[in-house]
Structures are given as structure tokens and as C-alpha cells.
Write a protein that holds these residues in place. Structure first.
Motif, PDB file in Angstrom:
ATOM      1  N   UNK A  69       1.608   9.758  -5.271  1.00 43.80           N
ATOM      2  CA  UNK A  69       2.071  10.927  -4.685  1.00 43.80           C
ATOM      3  C   UNK A  69       2.946  11.800  -5.787  1.00 43.80           C
ATOM      4  N   UNK A  70       3.749  11.286  -6.912  1.00 43.22           N
ATOM      5  CA  UNK A  70       4.314  12.156  -7.831  1.00 43.22           C
ATOM      6  C   UNK A  70       3.246  12.782  -8.746  1.00 43.22           C
ATOM      7  N   UNK A  71       1.933  12.055  -8.882  1.00 40.67           N
ATOM      8  CA  UNK A  71       0.927  12.727  -9.698  1.00 40.67           C
ATOM      9  C   UNK A  71       0.204  13.699  -8.864  1.00 40.67           C
ATOM     10  N   UNK A  72       0.044  13.511  -7.401  1.00 40.15           N
ATOM     11  CA  UNK A  72      -0.644  14.625  -6.561  1.00 40.15           C
ATOM     12  C   UNK A  72       0.090  15.739  -6.728  1.00 40.15           C
ATOM     13  N   UNK A  73       1.355  15.472  -6.463  1.00 38.00           N
ATOM     14  CA  UNK A  73       2.498  16.405  -6.450  1.00 38.00           C
ATOM     15  C   UNK A  73       2.443  17.587  -7.874  1.00 38.00           C
ATOM     16  N   UNK A 108      -6.355  16.094  -2.656  1.00 39.98           N
ATOM     17  CA  UNK A 108      -7.370  15.247  -2.808  1.00 39.98           C
ATOM     18  C   UNK A 108      -7.016  13.841  -3.363  1.00 39.98           C
ATOM     19  N   UNK A 109      -5.986  13.793  -4.314  1.00 40.61           N
ATOM     20  CA  UNK A 109      -5.721  12.417  -4.625  1.00 40.61           C
ATOM     21  C   UNK A 109      -5.091  11.570  -3.593  1.00 40.61           C
ATOM     22  N   UNK A 110      -4.347  12.261  -2.594  1.00 40.22           N
ATOM     23  CA  UNK A 110      -3.640  11.347  -1.478  1.00 40.22           C
ATOM     24  C   UNK A 110      -4.924  11.277  -0.198  1.00 40.22           C
ATOM     25  N   UNK A 141       4.357  14.563   1.649  1.00 42.54           N
ATOM     26  CA  UNK A 141       5.009  13.729   0.666  1.00 42.54           C
ATOM     27  C   UNK A 141       6.359  13.052   1.589  1.00 42.54           C
ATOM     28  N   UNK A 142       6.857  14.047   2.358  1.00 41.62           N
ATOM     29  CA  UNK A 142       8.340  13.746   3.033  1.00 41.62           C
ATOM     30  C   UNK A 142       7.971  12.285   4.037  1.00 41.62           C
ATOM     31  N   UNK A 143       6.774  12.694   4.643  1.00 42.97           N
ATOM     32  CA  UNK A 143       6.040  11.405   5.791  1.00 42.97           C
ATOM     33  C   UNK A 143       5.908  10.421   5.042  1.00 42.97           C
ATOM     34  N   UNK A 144       5.240  10.487   3.732  1.00 45.04           N
ATOM     35  CA  UNK A 144       4.930   9.116   3.111  1.00 45.04           C
ATOM     36  C   UNK A 144       6.216   8.438   2.603  1.00 45.04           C
ATOM     37  N   UNK A 186       0.718  -1.138  -0.060  1.00 42.70           N
ATOM     38  CA  UNK A 186       0.049  -0.069  -0.054  1.00 42.70           C
ATOM     39  C   UNK A 186       0.814   1.385  -0.061  1.00 42.70           C
ATOM     40  N   UNK A 187       2.036   1.354   0.825  1.00 42.11           N
ATOM     41  CA  UNK A 187       2.838   2.471   0.869  1.00 42.11           C
ATOM     42  C   UNK A 187       3.589   2.664  -0.427  1.00 42.11           C
ATOM     43  N   UNK A 188       3.929   1.496  -1.009  1.00 44.41           N
ATOM     44  CA  UNK A 188       4.618   1.717  -2.117  1.00 44.41           C
ATOM     45  C   UNK A 188       3.924   2.053  -3.355  1.00 44.41           C
ATOM     46  N   UNK A 189       2.711   1.783  -3.299  1.00 44.21           N
ATOM     47  CA  UNK A 189       1.801   2.308  -4.489  1.00 44.21           C
ATOM     48  C   UNK A 189       1.476   3.877  -4.065  1.00 44.21           C
ATOM     49  N   UNK A 190       1.144   4.252  -2.799  1.00 40.29           N
ATOM     50  CA  UNK A 190       1.184   5.496  -2.484  1.00 40.29           C
ATOM     51  C   UNK A 190       2.366   6.516  -2.883  1.00 40.29           C
ATOM     52  N   UNK A 191       3.649   6.094  -2.445  1.00 42.69           N
ATOM     53  CA  UNK A 191       4.604   6.859  -2.689  1.00 42.69           C
ATOM     54  C   UNK A 191       5.137   6.900  -3.954  1.00 42.69           C
ATOM     55  N   UNK A 192       5.313   5.667  -4.610  1.00 42.93           N
ATOM     56  CA  UNK A 192       5.649   5.670  -6.194  1.00 42.93           C
ATOM     57  C   UNK A 192       4.742   6.130  -7.013  1.00 42.93           C
TER      58      UNK A 192
END
Ligand code: HEM
Length: 146
Positions: free
Chosen positions: A28-32, A38-40, A121-124, A19-25
Motif C-alpha cells: 500500500x505505501x508503494x501504491x500510494x 493497479x498495484x493494489x 488504504x484506510x479500509x485496508x 496477506x493483509x500485513x503484506x498488503x498494508x505494510x
């Protein structure tokens, strides 16, 4: 019993790390790039229903597995023993993960906007790196510890 604990530990570990790899990789880049928190927020709302119980399973099965390897809890502080050291490093990863999660929950997520997205993002990224460290440390037990 050991096999059942290890099965639960690996299954719940897959949920936490995956779950965290999907979120971080992936997310998160798309949300940034879109400056769209809202994506996150949307992902976290759905993921935490299974993510938090998975971490609870990790803590219970992890401590139980550790007590099978080293029944004397006082011996966990004997860092000349690589297995005890590995158990304590796992507990340090757990403390850091909880610290980051509580900080994000209390001081970032309630006022999350595009400007605060990099801090979240840094926390994620940090929690994801800790998740991979949990796996590496877990594997190290097979080789007698770190
Ligand atoms: C999200 C958090 C965690 C993940 C992803 C994780 C992952 C893993 C993995 C992949 C293994 C290797 C299993 C194998 O050899 O096939 C393992 C083993 C182990 N983990 Fe964890 N772990 C987590 C949390 C914890 C915690 C909090 C503890 C508590 C001390 C812990 C204690 C152990 C122990 C003692 C083993 C060795 C089990 C054995 O071989 O008998 N783990 N972990």
C-alpha cells in the motif's frame, strides 16, 4: 477434533493476517507513493483466491471452537463470563471486517483510481488492525478470556 480445528484455524488465520500485513505494510505505501491503484488491484486479484476461503475457514472453525468452549449459544451473551465476552468480541471483529469489505467492494473498488486510493488504504489498514485483534482475542482464550 479440537486439535484439527485449532490447526485449521491457525493455518487459515496465518493466510488472513499475513496477506493483509503484506498488503498494508509493504504494498500500500508503494501504491500510494506512485499513485498507482493497479498495484493494489493486482495483489487483491491474486490474494482473494486464497484470502476469502481462508476467512470462510476462520468463521466455520471459530464458531465450532466457540461451541466447544461454550456449548449453550445463548450463554454467549453473558458478558460477565470473560470467555463469552471474548467470543462476542471476535464476532464483532467479524461483522466489522465484513462491513468494510462489502463497502470497499461495492463503492470503492468498481471506480478505484488514484484519488480514491487513500480511502481504500484506510479500509485496508482497518481490516489489518481487525486481523491483529482477532489474533489477540484468540490468544486471550488461553488465559480465560479478556
Ligand atoms: C481472520 C480471523 C481470525 C483469526 C486470525 C483468528 C486467530 C486466532 C488465534 C491465533 C487463536 C489462538 C489459538 C491458540 O491458542 O493457539 C484463535 C483462537 C480462537 N478463535 Fe479465532 N481467529 C479468527 C476468527 C475467529 C472467529 C470468526 C471466531 C468465532 C467466534 C473465532 C473463535 C476462536 C476461538 C473460540 C478460539 C479459541 C480456541 C481454543 O483455544 O479452544 N476466531 N483464533
Amino acid at each position: 477434533m479440537h486439535q484439527t480445528l485449532l490447526f485449521l484455524h491457525l493455518a487459515a488465520g496465518s493466510v488472513w493476517v499475513g496477506g493483509h500485513l503484506v498488503l498494508a505494510v509493504s504494498l500500500l505505501p508503494e501504491a500510494m507513493a506512485k499513485r498507482d491503484p493497479d498495484l493494489v488491484r493486482g495483489f487483491e486479484r491474486i490474494y482473494e483466491r486464497i484470502g476469502l476461503p481462508a476467512m470462510a475457514v476462520q468463521v466455520v472453525t471459530g464458531l465450532w471452537l466457540a461451541s466447544l468452549l461454550r456449548p449453550e449459544i445463548a450463554s454467549w451473551t453473558d458478558w460477565s463470563d470473560p470467555v463469552a465476552l471474548t467470543i462476542c468480541l471476535k464476532l464483532a471483529c467479524l461483522a466489522a471486517t465484513i462491513g468494510l469489505a462489502v463497502h470497499a467492494r461495492l463503492s470503492i473498488i468498481p471506480r478505484l483510481d488514484a484519488a480514491r486510493l487513500p480511502m481504500l488504504g484506510a479500509h485496508i489498514v482497518a481490516v489489518t488492525a481487525l486481523a491483529l485483534a482477532f489474533v489477540w482475542l484468540g490468544l486471550a482464550f488461553r488465559y480465560g478470556g479478556v
